[in-house]
Design a protein around this motif. Structure first.
Motif, PDB file in Angstrom:
ATOM      1  N   LEU A 146      32.636  27.228  14.118  1.00 16.49           N
ATOM      2  CA  LEU A 146      33.842  27.656  14.691  1.00 16.49           C
ATOM      3  C   LEU A 146      34.956  27.703  13.664  1.00 16.49           C
ATOM      4  O   LEU A 146      35.821  28.727  13.934  1.00 16.49           O
ATOM      5  CB  LEU A 146      33.991  26.983  16.106  1.00 16.49           C
ATOM      6  CG  LEU A 146      35.172  27.498  16.934  1.00 16.49           C
ATOM      7  CD1 LEU A 146      34.595  28.864  17.307  1.00 16.49           C
ATOM      8  CD2 LEU A 146      35.336  26.605  18.183  1.00 16.49           C
ATOM      9  N   SER A 147      35.105  26.591  12.815  1.00 21.35           N
ATOM     10  CA  SER A 147      36.000  26.602  12.154  1.00 21.35           C
ATOM     11  C   SER A 147      36.131  27.670  11.010  1.00 21.35           C
ATOM     12  O   SER A 147      37.133  27.635  10.249  1.00 21.35           O
ATOM     13  CB  SER A 147      35.968  25.171  11.621  1.00 21.35           C
ATOM     14  OG  SER A 147      35.140  24.866  10.429  1.00 21.35           O
ATOM     15  N   VAL A 148      35.082  28.346  10.976  1.00 26.01           N
ATOM     16  CA  VAL A 148      35.203  29.308   9.866  1.00 26.01           C
ATOM     17  C   VAL A 148      34.883  30.763  10.335  1.00 26.01           C
ATOM     18  O   VAL A 148      34.762  31.675   9.760  1.00 26.01           O
ATOM     19  CB  VAL A 148      34.040  29.078   8.791  1.00 26.01           C
ATOM     20  CG1 VAL A 148      33.996  27.842   8.139  1.00 26.01           C
ATOM     21  CG2 VAL A 148      32.457  29.187   9.322  1.00 26.01           C
ATOM     22  N   GLY A 149      35.130  30.779  11.693  1.00 20.11           N
ATOM     23  CA  GLY A 149      35.384  31.909  12.377  1.00 20.11           C
ATOM     24  C   GLY A 149      34.076  32.541  13.060  1.00 20.11           C
ATOM     25  O   GLY A 149      34.151  33.668  13.454  1.00 20.11           O
TER      26      GLY A 149
ATOM     27  N   PRO B 285      31.437  33.068  16.058  1.00 20.19           N
ATOM     28  CA  PRO B 285      31.604  32.950  17.541  1.00 20.19           C
ATOM     29  C   PRO B 285      30.991  32.160  18.277  1.00 20.19           C
ATOM     30  O   PRO B 285      30.288  31.013  17.752  1.00 20.19           O
ATOM     31  CB  PRO B 285      30.415  34.299  18.014  1.00 20.19           C
ATOM     32  CG  PRO B 285      29.488  34.118  16.793  1.00 20.19           C
ATOM     33  CD  PRO B 285      30.005  33.391  15.492  1.00 20.19           C
TER      34      PRO B 285
ATOM     35  N   ILE C 240      31.405  30.036   4.705  1.00 20.93           N
ATOM     36  CA  ILE C 240      32.671  29.012   4.283  1.00 20.93           C
ATOM     37  C   ILE C 240      33.016  29.768   3.212  1.00 20.93           C
ATOM     38  O   ILE C 240      32.885  29.736   2.181  1.00 20.93           O
ATOM     39  CB  ILE C 240      32.119  27.598   4.060  1.00 20.93           C
ATOM     40  CG1 ILE C 240      31.247  27.137   5.100  1.00 20.93           C
ATOM     41  CG2 ILE C 240      33.452  26.780   3.995  1.00 20.93           C
ATOM     42  CD1 ILE C 240      30.443  25.802   4.750  1.00 20.93           C
TER      43      ILE C 240
ATOM     44  N   ARG D 118      30.743  38.678   7.006  1.00 22.07           N
ATOM     45  CA  ARG D 118      31.180  38.297   8.662  1.00 22.07           C
ATOM     46  C   ARG D 118      30.136  37.203   9.122  1.00 22.07           C
ATOM     47  O   ARG D 118      28.774  37.256   8.578  1.00 22.07           O
ATOM     48  CB  ARG D 118      31.371  39.455   9.280  1.00 22.07           C
ATOM     49  CG  ARG D 118      32.440  40.219   8.767  1.00 22.07           C
ATOM     50  CD  ARG D 118      33.841  39.472   9.266  1.00 22.07           C
ATOM     51  NE  ARG D 118      34.950  39.853   8.473  1.00 22.07           N
ATOM     52  CZ  ARG D 118      35.707  40.717   9.000  1.00 22.07           C
ATOM     53  NH1 ARG D 118      35.889  40.995  10.416  1.00 22.07           N
ATOM     54  NH2 ARG D 118      36.778  41.376   8.218  1.00 22.07           N
ATOM     55  N   PRO D 119      30.232  36.638  10.095  1.00 17.35           N
ATOM     56  CA  PRO D 119      29.365  35.795  10.734  1.00 17.35           C
ATOM     57  C   PRO D 119      28.103  36.870  11.445  1.00 17.35           C
ATOM     58  O   PRO D 119      28.723  38.004  11.940  1.00 17.35           O
ATOM     59  CB  PRO D 119      30.028  35.275  11.973  1.00 17.35           C
ATOM     60  CG  PRO D 119      31.412  34.837  11.307  1.00 17.35           C
ATOM     61  CD  PRO D 119      31.888  36.313  10.706  1.00 17.35           C
TER      62      PRO D 119
END
Lengths: 297, 297, 297, 297
Positions: free
Chosen positions: A195-198, A200, A214, A222-223
């Protein structure tokens, strides 16, 4: 009902609640056992006596327990889960400190929660775990967990710059990430490091795996959410620096000459959580992440 | 094998390729039919004659077709899919213009692709669709699609400021979003609008639904991934402005006095895509999103 | 010291505090005046009498005032600032409702704040404004503000899909954004709409302009910070739909045939804010954005 | 005009171009000198002879040079800039490999660029640098650069989890970051590491400093832009693990017992870049970050 009791001995706040709980269970003749570590901690604080300890200590609290109590935070819960093993008893995380995603019972509500367990009012929730298989030898990886409830992370070691990480899914090239690192997370782990790196938020029922870089040095990375049924291969191709591999927070160093292929797939077993009546994943998310109107800008 | 042929008549680039294809099919006595719109377009450009048109035009190209060819881009593909309906024939998207996520066959490879279909070398991939049920009346919503292959969007109307959107999952409050809008996307739609607001890429096999706010006025609102089995309710509570509802790009205005509840769940039917040998979702992602070393900064 | 008093008549919470303030000022023979709207609101609520109103009402509260009091929220502050004009009197934003970035005095501390103003204990802070010049005619843009304290936004109109926006800086091409819209923000506006699309927080002393796309359909578009001295040109090149232009929240529609060039540069004048002793921009940011340990996950 | 010539001896691609350039300069009797490292590299590759080397080698190429040529990439440019010192000669970065933000001349255009320098057709651009002052002793920080052209980073060491970093601006508390680390970047550094964690692009003319957390464990932490005139204090308060401090890519380890306060402010001197006619910061950004229509999804 037999309870196994474990916890984080470095948190001062666990001892009084555990002592009270054990007295309460003892008085009611409810079966329970303590880890050595917890028993010794209680004893050294004069909270129980030697006889009590001898009676209720077990080298393996998980195997006989029908419910495992984990006193601490989310980190403690992870360690308890690994101690219990996949397909072990359902775990009730008692939160000493800040509310957790996994340690969801407030410490002063422990006995109320136990009463609900005993009354059959609680449920069990299964959480996906990721089995990790490492091809190749690395001296620094003794003691790594063999599976992840939260995440597997490859990360540059401190003084290095970015690493290149190749990811392959079911034999198909996915991407090469140039980044500080790459997080492979379960739904459970989606509200932790990922979550800390964006990444979902992924509700626990989703059968999927999050891959989140990271600090990627390409703006287009992107995730990505992969199906739980896939087989993922991770390969750090940078060879000029060691890198770090961490599984559920336990980490080791991989040397440049140690060329590993890390295989990740959904484990055949699961981790079980005790769920209390009225408990609600979304409420936990809202509370932990401070969702609400007061934060509207 | 019978082919249905449709496309976007506003794209000049479709006519020559369709004309060539029809001649090719005709010469080989392969069954096919054209939509009225396509037939008229070919006729008006003198690419076919009236007799040809009469022979090969159908009011409903999808119902008889074993494969539906959609000439255009991803937007055309969406319209073709809705014209065909859920559980319709598999669709082969022929890309006239930029490569798409859905329209993946380059126009000059159309006939090669048809040969592969005929040779039985192609496969079929099923895509999750979202069934949309709207409780309440709204004059502006005639002609909305009843399901989404990409996404359902509630969005402030142009001159308004943010809207408040309540989301409920299986009867449990999820969040109230104060935002420009809220996107509910399928895995297919995860690489469309949802991606532009920071949503994750979701591979088509994941049985999940992405909820991603547009320009949220709280920093803690993040994209969330819900299980495909859930029932989602969306309720715009702002009452001082109209708002926009869009399903797969077709949109209408909802007036402030029209108090709707929008229910979204996985549709019982699916959309089918023709897959070509060697086709690879990740390759499409890498190409479309310019992944690769040249973009490392 | 002469005070101008204005506010948002749609907020019920402003009337009692304004009535109390006016009595307090009247008793002390401190000069002040009310806008017509405020005077009428007080009168219709029987909070003051006609004579009082006649004595203290002015068509132009800003011109004579040494300090302008704005009762409402940040939106009210923006309107008060535009009513006062650039290089007008310093404004003290009295916050009725949630704490604002601009309306920073709690309503129950109004009189304490006035005492500090009178005692010379307050300061003045200058905020950069953006002068907007529009080349070309657009029927829908009457009544737009000629400058922005927060931001200028071009935005797709509700039912349209993305727009293409060309941005030029000092005559050099910057980028073409394919996006829902583009926000041009001052440091003051950086904590408003621009923040919701991932723009940076910019402290008021920075002489710079933020350009932040809304839902860009390219993953590489990122917020960019331009020098305050630059001249920015914005040109919406999409011609198939109207779009919305908004300056500090006041918006109008631009039709497809109205081909505008929007020129933005730092205004020669500034907006002045009254600063109270001990006031602290970072404290406001931390409070508004819920920074702090409790939100660590 | 005297040229200093330096470069990255680990890049094979620099030797032929440097050899050609030196012959070209020698033939024209244009003054230049080489670093020892470059001279030895040319000699060992038989690209020049000993006499040539003796004539043109200098222990300090920067001090006598009117222009410093840096052959390599952006990393080489940083090292060249530190070798030259603040307020040193303007640097021309010759890019061997991928285009850089600082190394902007393609290697095959070196001589053309030199001709422009000689013809007086080039300009000079000044870049803000950050002076770093470290209060407290740390054994691992010998050899750190005393200022940053790109950035100063505090970062968890590899196997640790997040660190807590207090940031203070002009004596006012800004925030405590719970994160992997914190990047303090100049405008020049805004397109390097800071960009990979979501920081804004900052044009070089902006007098400001970017503060951007790496993987923050609070969703509300966002990049912030501080004025160039501020004094920033950074203090890692986590005491259970070492952490890493890096300045322009040169890094050292700080031990838990070494309690440092890191003070950062705009340096009094600047770094100078040679600018070529027609060169354009935005064009570099667009090229490096792959901006453009082809990436629209």
């Amino acid at each position: 009902m037999a309870y196994g009791i474990t916890g984080n001995p470095h948190k001062d706040g666990i001892w009084q609640p555990i002592a009270e709980l054990t007295r309460w269970l003892h008085q009611r003749d409810i079966d329970f056992c303590l880890t050595d570590e917890i028993a010794n901690g209680l004893l050294s604080r004069d909270l129980v006596d030697q006889a009590f300890c001898s009676q209720y200590t077990s080298a393996d609290v998980a195997s006989g327990a029908e419910v495992l109590l984990s006193f601490g935070g989310d980190g403690t819960f992870l360690r308890s889960a690994h101690a219990a093993g996949l397909d072990g008893p359902p775990i009730l995380g008692v939160n000493v400190g800040r509310l957790g995603f996994l340690a969801r019972v407030e410490v002063n509500e422990t006995i109320a929660a136990i009463e609900k367990v005993d009354a059959g009012e609680t449920g069990v929730e299964e959480r996906l775990a990721l089995a990790v298989e490492i091809e190749g030898d690395a001296r620094g990886l003794q003691g790594m967990y063999p599976w992840a409830l939260n995440d597997l992370v490859v990360d540059k070691s401190g003084t290095a710059s970015m690493i290149a990480v190749e990811a392959t899914v079911d034999g198909l090239a996915l991407n090469t990430y140039w980044a500080d690192g790459l997080i492979t997370a379960t739904p459970t782990g989606s509200t932790a490091y990922a979550l800390s790196v964006g990444g979902p938020i992924v509700t626990p029922q989703v059968d999927g795996i999050v891959l989140a870089p990271i600090a990627p040095h390409t703006l287009t990375a992107r995730p990505i959410m992969l199906p739980g049924s896939c087989e993922l291969e991770i390969h750090v191709t940078t060879r000029d620096h060691p890198y770090v591999l961490a599984i559920d927070g336990r980490s080791g160093i991989v040397q440049p000459e140690e060329d590993l292929v890390i295989r990740v797939r959904r484990a055949s077993g699961v981790v079980r959580l005790v769920t209390l009546p009225g408990e609600d994943y979304f409420k936990t998310v809202r509370t932990k992440l401070s969702w609400g109107q007061s934060a509207v800008f």
